[in-house]
Motif scaffolding. Sequence first.
Motif: not given
Length: 445
Positions: A126-134
């Motif tokens: 997982h990367h930063q954009n995955d965290s934003i999407e979550t």
Amino acid sequence: MMLPVNSFVDYIKKNSLFTPEDKILLAVSGGKDSVLMAQLFKLAGFNFSIAHCNFNLRGDESQRDEAFVKLLAAILEVPFYVNHFETKSFAKEHQLSTQMAARTLRYNWFEEVRTQYKYHYIAVAHHQNDSIETLLLNLTRGTGISGMHGILPKRGYLIRPLLFLSRQQIDDLVNENHIDFVEDSSNQSDNYARNSIRLNVVPVLKELNPSLEETFVQNFIRFAETEMVLQNVIAQTRSSLCENRNGDIYISIDKINLLQPQRLLFFELLKPYHFASAVVEEILQSLTKQSGTLFYSHTHCLTIDRSEVIISPLRESAHTANRFIHSDDEAIWIGSQRMIMTHTSSTYFESNLNKLFVDSDQLIFPLVLRFWQDGDRFMPLGMQHHKKVSDFLISQKIPIPNKSKIPLLVNGNGEIIWVVGLRQDNRYKVKATTKKVVIFELLNQ
């Protein structure tokens, strides 16, 4: 461009993800993110192996991905594990969406491999954009403060060592270093909620703030610190309000009414019992209503008694456990019968006992599919007052042995939507103001 090995190692140290002596199991799909993670682990000299899931969902493409990851493991000279899953069958058997079934199978198997072969941690890319999407997904579905800190770098045996990189940084690193990878074609479909956010929402936000990832990383830190403060308050509140009696939790309604801020604290108190935010709101509004009102999560039932609310674990009934229906489910099995759920913007409906047309805005997921119980009441279509389900079944001349086998579709707020195959509730009918409709159709009678 060189790969950021030093930044990678620094992030691992800063977040205490693992030590250089630990054995790490890498979840590698073959996509850019997981392949870059494997390359960084190799360059950093860590002790790792690769695990790959073949969900058999994309035909030849699934076989191509497996072959690619197997070759990658051979090139990197590390052990390789693979498992093949019948994902569709598992989803059907366990009443899950395909995505949820794949997630369950994936993490259960990773944990089996970790335990059997004595790996210390499982690494996912997982990367930063995955965290934003979550975070954005959590906000659309309703969340407390814990749903706002994004994806954590470490939770139990699961670690995420690529959270120091954005999607764009990963793309640049892979392209400029000529790293081979395979593309999952389903990533370009916006049929899934996460994909839709990635493809349609995040680009608009980046137009407003080109430094979106950096801004969100700082937000995640602040939200995580705020959560720590809140959890300390919740722990003290739970200790003073909640009383455990033989496995059931009792909370005084008078004490609930004194909570300030009430909605926030009560939502957090109920979070371990998995009640949706919309259901929590309904519970608060019902505290002064008729004793005996019931609310459901997928694990617990909450009963409003005279002076207390009682939270009880769901137990197996004589016939079946409660079945839960989530907004992205498509088919639900009731014994040998199948019920199909369809979302539509058409307000067309027909008179058919085996079909239910419901105003979508009134549904609170997860819905509950269960059998009739003593005390059940609903408002039959065409009527303006409640009727006991038992009385309704008598009027329908349902034989006594069959009464307990009649399934009920129940909203997340505890209201009966449909005595399945017999009569829907008047409150959930399609009206002139209805914008979206959910259709339930009973098949294989």
